[in-house]
Write a protein that holds these residues in place. Sequence first.
Motif, short mmCIF file in Angstrom:
data_model
loop_
_atom_site.label_atom_id
_atom_site.label_comp_id
_atom_site.label_asym_id
_atom_site.label_seq_id
_atom_site.Cartn_x
_atom_site.Cartn_y
_atom_site.Cartn_z
N PRO A 88 3.02 40.81 -6.81
CA PRO A 88 1.83 41.65 -6.97
C PRO A 88 1.45 42.38 -5.68
N GLU A 89 1.80 41.79 -4.53
CA GLU A 89 1.40 42.37 -3.25
C GLU A 89 2.40 43.39 -2.71
N ALA A 90 3.66 43.20 -3.00
CA ALA A 90 4.69 44.05 -2.39
C ALA A 90 5.97 44.09 -3.22
N THR A 91 6.75 45.13 -2.96
CA THR A 91 8.10 45.22 -3.52
C THR A 91 9.04 45.49 -2.35
N VAL A 92 10.12 44.73 -2.29
CA VAL A 92 11.08 44.88 -1.20
C VAL A 92 12.46 45.17 -1.78
N TRP A 93 13.10 46.21 -1.25
CA TRP A 93 14.47 46.57 -1.63
C TRP A 93 15.37 46.39 -0.42
N PHE A 94 16.58 45.86 -0.63
CA PHE A 94 17.55 45.76 0.46
C PHE A 94 18.93 46.07 -0.11
N TYR B 23 7.42 48.03 0.30
CA TYR B 23 6.28 48.78 -0.21
C TYR B 23 5.09 47.84 -0.40
N MET B 24 3.98 48.14 0.28
CA MET B 24 2.77 47.33 0.18
C MET B 24 1.84 47.97 -0.85
N SER B 25 1.53 47.23 -1.90
CA SER B 25 0.74 47.78 -3.01
C SER B 25 -0.65 48.23 -2.57
N GLN B 26 -1.28 47.46 -1.70
CA GLN B 26 -2.67 47.76 -1.31
C GLN B 26 -2.79 49.03 -0.48
N SER C 91 0.32 31.73 -1.06
CA SER C 91 1.42 31.72 -2.02
C SER C 91 1.35 32.92 -2.95
N THR C 92 2.49 33.26 -3.50
CA THR C 92 2.57 34.33 -4.48
C THR C 92 3.80 34.07 -5.35
N ASN C 93 3.89 34.80 -6.45
CA ASN C 93 5.07 34.65 -7.31
C ASN C 93 5.60 36.01 -7.68
N GLY C 94 6.81 36.02 -8.19
CA GLY C 94 7.42 37.30 -8.55
C GLY C 94 8.79 37.14 -9.15
N THR C 95 9.54 38.23 -9.10
CA THR C 95 10.90 38.27 -9.64
C THR C 95 11.84 38.79 -8.57
N ILE C 96 13.02 38.19 -8.49
CA ILE C 96 14.02 38.66 -7.53
C ILE C 96 15.28 39.06 -8.28
#
Length: 201
Positions: free
Chosen positions: A71-77, A85-88, A54-59
């Motif tokens: 925290p792990e990724a940012t996705v644009w569409f 974009y993968m942070s690691q 699981s993870t959390n974030g903002t959309i």
Amino acid sequence: MKKIIFVMTMLMCIGASAQTSKEARKILDKAAAAVSNKGGAYAKFTISNAKTGSTNGTIYIKGNMFKAVTPEATVWFNGKTQWAYMSQTEEVNITTPSRDQQTAMNPYNFINIYKQGYNLTKENKGGNYNIRLVATDKKADIQEMYISINQKTFVPTSVRMRQGGEWTTINISNFKQTNLAASTFVFNKSAYPNAEVVDLR
């Protein structure tokens, strides 16, 4: 006589099912209108899956465009192209996602898919409308989906979907309408100067 009663009972069940489907569609229409602010909107979310954790974030959403930040990724569409974009690894993958792939990333994408390809049913529970969508096409990526919608605001509070044998649950909170520029939904290379861009289209 028994045969006539059976036929009448079946017709009544079919009529009730059609009515339930019609009511479910009206509720989804209102939910779609509630989240389809012309300027855009954003919300907090938590996504969980037995396989990936699981993870959390903002959309952020505007029409069929979205941006999801965790925290792990940012996705644009931007409605056609997706950048992930993968942070690691600092890697950006560019793809053209299918409708079902968009839904897996964007809990609000149900507003674009429920009108065709799914049978709908509803029930009332705990101040929410619980809408069930079942795919009419056995080959559809998302075979089943449950959407909980607040009965007062018509804003969705959770989306649960089955892809193959796996269930993914997305809980949504703090929904706010706002004004978002189109550039919000496009990857900006200058903001990620060290990112390696991989075009998979």
